[in-house]
Design a protein around this motif. Structure first.
Motif, mmCIF file in Angstrom:
data_model
loop_
_atom_site.group_PDB
_atom_site.id
_atom_site.type_symbol
_atom_site.label_atom_id
_atom_site.label_comp_id
_atom_site.label_asym_id
_atom_site.label_seq_id
_atom_site.Cartn_x
_atom_site.Cartn_y
_atom_site.Cartn_z
ATOM 1 N N MET B 58 0.727 -1.106 0.373
ATOM 2 C CA MET B 58 0.156 0.448 -0.423
ATOM 3 C C MET B 58 0.406 0.941 -0.043
ATOM 4 S SD MET B 58 -2.439 -1.187 0.066
ATOM 5 C CE MET B 58 -3.504 -3.089 0.543
ATOM 6 N N THR B 59 -0.243 1.904 -0.666
ATOM 7 C CA THR B 59 1.359 3.795 -0.722
ATOM 8 C C THR B 59 0.392 4.250 0.579
ATOM 9 O OG1 THR B 59 0.341 4.941 -1.885
ATOM 10 C CG2 THR B 59 1.384 3.508 -2.629
ATOM 11 N N HIS B 60 1.182 5.374 1.288
ATOM 12 C CA HIS B 60 0.334 6.294 1.657
ATOM 13 C C HIS B 60 -0.870 7.442 1.140
ATOM 14 C CE1 HIS B 60 2.520 5.724 6.057
ATOM 15 N NE2 HIS B 60 3.464 5.247 5.408
ATOM 16 N N ASP B 61 -0.475 7.773 0.141
ATOM 17 C CA ASP B 61 -1.126 7.876 -1.271
ATOM 18 C C ASP B 61 -2.364 7.515 -1.634
ATOM 19 O OD1 ASP B 61 0.837 10.163 -0.519
ATOM 20 O OD2 ASP B 61 1.249 10.011 -2.720
ATOM 21 N N MET B 62 -2.805 6.237 -0.762
ATOM 22 C CA MET B 62 -3.861 5.728 -1.287
ATOM 23 C C MET B 62 -5.158 5.870 -0.402
ATOM 24 S SD MET B 62 -5.128 1.548 -0.915
ATOM 25 C CE MET B 62 -3.652 0.655 -2.241
ATOM 26 N N ARG B 63 -6.507 5.699 -1.204
ATOM 27 C CA ARG B 63 -7.424 6.532 -0.615
ATOM 28 C C ARG B 63 -8.513 6.145 -0.747
ATOM 29 N NH1 ARG B 63 -5.601 12.005 -3.963
ATOM 30 N NH2 ARG B 63 -4.333 12.423 -2.587
ATOM 31 N N ILE B 64 -8.973 6.131 -0.085
ATOM 32 C CA ILE B 64 -11.128 4.825 0.470
ATOM 33 C C ILE B 64 -11.468 5.699 0.765
ATOM 34 C CG2 ILE B 64 -11.629 3.152 1.458
ATOM 35 C CD1 ILE B 64 -9.243 2.610 0.126
ATOM 36 N N LEU B 65 -13.337 5.266 0.173
ATOM 37 C CA LEU B 65 -13.893 6.722 -0.027
ATOM 38 C C LEU B 65 -15.051 6.165 1.000
ATOM 39 C CD1 LEU B 65 -15.347 9.542 -0.382
ATOM 40 C CD2 LEU B 65 -16.276 7.850 -2.811
ATOM 41 N N ALA B 66 -15.499 5.647 1.937
ATOM 42 C CA ALA B 66 -16.549 5.679 2.423
ATOM 43 C C ALA B 66 -17.463 6.689 2.575
ATOM 44 C CB ALA B 66 -16.011 5.809 4.020
ATOM 45 N N ILE B 67 -19.084 6.176 1.425
ATOM 46 C CA ILE B 67 -20.454 6.858 1.279
ATOM 47 C C ILE B 67 -21.062 6.836 2.783
ATOM 48 C CG2 ILE B 67 -21.874 6.999 -0.653
ATOM 49 C CD1 ILE B 67 -20.178 6.507 -2.133
ATOM 50 N N VAL B 68 -21.331 7.628 3.651
ATOM 51 C CA VAL B 68 -22.428 7.525 4.653
ATOM 52 C C VAL B 68 -23.842 8.021 3.914
ATOM 53 C CG1 VAL B 68 -23.093 8.443 7.200
ATOM 54 C CG2 VAL B 68 -20.958 7.297 5.778
ATOM 55 N N PRO B 69 -24.887 7.490 4.241
ATOM 56 C CA PRO B 69 -25.850 8.154 3.977
ATOM 57 C C PRO B 69 -26.781 8.659 4.853
ATOM 58 C CG PRO B 69 -26.200 5.693 4.570
ATOM 59 C CD PRO B 69 -24.817 5.049 4.619
ATOM 60 N N ASN B 117 -8.320 9.748 -7.775
ATOM 61 C CA ASN B 117 -7.712 9.109 -7.729
ATOM 62 C C ASN B 117 -8.340 7.699 -6.127
ATOM 63 O OD1 ASN B 117 -5.468 7.467 -8.062
ATOM 64 N ND2 ASN B 117 -4.346 8.916 -7.338
ATOM 65 N N ILE B 118 -9.431 7.350 -6.245
ATOM 66 C CA ILE B 118 -10.080 6.794 -4.874
ATOM 67 C C ILE B 118 -9.671 5.195 -5.620
ATOM 68 C CG2 ILE B 118 -11.880 5.637 -4.181
ATOM 69 C CD1 ILE B 118 -11.472 8.864 -3.078
ATOM 70 N N SER B 119 -8.746 4.608 -4.484
ATOM 71 C CA SER B 119 -9.152 3.313 -4.772
ATOM 72 C C SER B 119 -10.292 2.246 -4.668
ATOM 73 C CB SER B 119 -7.379 2.971 -4.151
ATOM 74 O OG SER B 119 -6.404 3.568 -4.304
ATOM 75 N N GLY B 120 -10.924 2.412 -3.958
ATOM 76 C CA GLY B 120 -11.878 1.996 -3.799
ATOM 77 C C GLY B 120 -12.958 2.549 -2.426
ATOM 78 N N VAL B 121 -14.049 1.542 -2.452
ATOM 79 C CA VAL B 121 -15.395 1.946 -2.322
ATOM 80 C C VAL B 121 -15.777 1.421 -0.792
ATOM 81 C CG1 VAL B 121 -17.562 3.710 -2.205
ATOM 82 C CG2 VAL B 121 -15.747 4.097 -3.576
ATOM 83 N N VAL B 122 -16.326 1.902 0.147
ATOM 84 C CA VAL B 122 -17.728 0.877 1.529
ATOM 85 C C VAL B 122 -18.706 2.421 1.472
ATOM 86 C CG1 VAL B 122 -17.721 0.841 3.523
ATOM 87 C CG2 VAL B 122 -15.292 0.213 2.895
ATOM 88 N N ILE B 123 -19.756 1.717 1.016
ATOM 89 C CA ILE B 123 -21.425 2.147 1.197
ATOM 90 C C ILE B 123 -21.746 1.517 2.059
ATOM 91 C CG2 ILE B 123 -20.760 2.912 -1.546
ATOM 92 C CD1 ILE B 123 -22.864 0.456 -1.877
ATOM 93 N N MET B 124 -22.535 2.009 2.405
ATOM 94 C CA MET B 124 -23.826 1.661 3.366
ATOM 95 C C MET B 124 -24.711 1.176 2.973
ATOM 96 S SD MET B 124 -21.053 3.620 6.764
ATOM 97 C CE MET B 124 -19.472 3.734 5.518
ATOM 98 N N GLN B 125 -25.158 1.101 2.000
ATOM 99 C CA GLN B 125 -27.374 0.926 1.835
ATOM 100 C C GLN B 125 -26.888 0.354 0.938
ATOM 101 O OE1 GLN B 125 -26.261 5.172 -0.742
ATOM 102 N NE2 GLN B 125 -28.122 4.084 -1.004
#
Lengths: 333, 333
Positions: B58-69, B117-125
């Motif tokens: 993993m690099t320190h620049d890797m970004r994960i996105l959480a989408i909160v409803p 440059n988002i590497s992956g996404v977590v969604i909660m809906q």
């Protein structure tokens, strides 16, 4: 600007910046660093030109960043919803990160701001001065709620002293004299320092000597810690007849401690909070509190930020919003 | 991969992608779109090569996105803190946006994912299927808590049926027979559908006919709406002797309604919630509930996402986490 006499070339020569940077700064200011815009705008003024007088149109790709110090504290989430509403109304995307800024992570955040084309930042904490200095050089910045007492930062906050006086006068008028204060850490939080000051001043003006045993500090404002600390206070030889808490979370803890120790609220002990977050209506009795206009605070912080992005020469502005005393069952019978 | 027989050039010819894209995909997979990686990895397999077997660093620049409803719902903020801990432990930055995904904003979010440059996404809906299809093509994706019942998505959730049965059996064993259900909208939320099913099944297994008048739906789970709806239930000719609520917020509303209508909890009416969020310990009586391991759910969702980013050929996985019955004062005396 008046292009007839101040050309991109002249600005470029004066500032040492490339013509393309100058062009971009004037056509797409949201793509250019805040510090660079300031240099260019100052050069235009010194060259006798006039600055763009219309607010630059927002693009749908403009991004605002909200940095939240305690993500699961409902006080902050309500502010963020206000920021979001202002951002969306202006066609901006709001990004949120959960970080307490310090010298240990400021470089990471600054890198993120530049890499992700962030146009401006709203923060909700007071910063160490050198951390603040680094951040404000790199981005338009507004502080919301907590702030640094420096001249060149815009902030939105409330009048903590007046709000505290209002609550204390109300409790005094209800006939209570042994009023305890349950507070966060005054050395760490400006709001806690001001609420302590308002508490002491109002009691002294009423001719009541402040009892140091009636001042309880719960450094992080945690519910369970507050229940323990307030229970200990209630077990002393001289328990208070009212408890003013610097947050609704701690007021809910005071209700719990009173229930555990067998005191009736409000008959034996009045309890009051601060913030008017959801918990204050969910308990029985529900909680007398000071309403902080959290949504408005966030909305105004974002609006101020957008106007700073559109016009980097804008002077810092401070907004002190009104609070309201909301009387509920925990003091009223 | 086995570079001796499968060259970048061969992969490029087979996939139609440029050699530089192939090279980047194998050296810096986090910089390459998920769908592209899948194509390349499939080509390598078809060419008889072997896939990278080590997890990409993993690099320190890797970004994960959480989408909160629902940003100000503490249930989600606790999940986000779990995601954040897993992200930070792996040197990733977590970004959060507050959006309910739909066909109206999915393009904006997809643009944001590719631009930032988002590497992956977590969604909660749970998503509409065509919205889900668009999103999963563009990014590695994990669903947390709510999920779509499709084959190719990883998700982390709890066993809602078993948790509901556990609570209902406990209340039945305490001797209560007139058990009301206060639920969110079963047509909209999978969890609400499953809790309704668990409620009906457990009562029927105990030989109790479900009373439709004892099923109250509060579509958005709002506190004030729930207080009104439950107060109305308590004013009927046959009030319940226990109320099982599908959230702690609604259980707090049940406590409030009981106080307003003059019922003692738990003597007259037992009250139980679901989630084990902070509010469940802040009320008096505090609230018997089902603990959802929210931090673990978020942590595992992010961990699963990171392993999918490192190995795009990874098959979807589902994790059903255990819940716990936590007995507090609202049912116990």
């Amino acid at each position: 600007m008046n292009r007839s006499n101040v050309t991109y070339m002249k600005i470029s020569e004066k500032t040492g910046l490339s013509v393309s940077t100058v062009s971009r700064a004037l056509k797409q200011p949201h793509l250019v660093k805040h510090a660079t815009l300031k240099i260019i705008y100052r050069a235009i003024e010194e060259l006798g030109g006039t600055l763009p007088d219309a607010v630059a149109p927002m693009t749908h790709d403009m991004r605002i960043l909200a940095i939240v110090p305690v993500f699961n504290n409902p006080f902050y989430t309500d502010i963020v919803l206000g920021i979001q509403d202002a951002a969306n109304q202006n066609g901006c995307q709001l990004l949120i990160v959960n970080e307490t800024l310090s010298k240990f992570n400021i470089h990471q955040i600054i890198n993120f701001i530049s890499q992700s084309n962030i146009s401006g930042v709203v923060i909700m904490q007071k910063l160490e001065i050198d951390v603040l200095d680094q951040l404000k050089l790199r981005t338009p910045l507004v502080q919301c709620s907590e702030f640094n007492e420096v001249n060149d930062i815009s902030y939105i906050t409330i009048d903590n002293l007046e709000a505290t006086r209002k609550m204390l006068r109300y409790i005094l008028n209800a006939g209570r004299k042994q009023i305890a204060l349950v507070n966060s850490d005054p050395a760490r939080y400006t709001y806690a320092k001001l609420r302590l000051q308002g508490y002491c001043e109002t009691l002294e003006q009423a001719g009541i000597t402040v009892n140091p045993l009636h001042i309880v500090t719960v450094p992080d404002g945690n519910f369970s810690t507050a229940v323990s600390a307030i229970s200990a206070l209630l077990k002393t030889a001289s328990p208070p007849d009212a408890i003013f808490c610097a947050s609704d979370i701690m007021a809910a803890a005071a209700l719990r401690a009173c229930a555990l120790e067998g005191f009736r609220v409000p008959q034996d002990i009045m309890v009051a909070g601060f913030d008017n977050i959801d918990i204050s209506v969910m308990t029985t009795p529900n909680i007398t509190t000071i309403n902080q206009p959290r949504h408005d605070m966030g909305f105004m912080a974002c609006t101020q930020l957008l106007s700073m992005i559109a016009d980097p020469t804008k002077l810092p502005q401070r907004f002190i919003l009104d609070t309201e005393l909301i009387i509920r069952e925990s003091t009223d019978f």
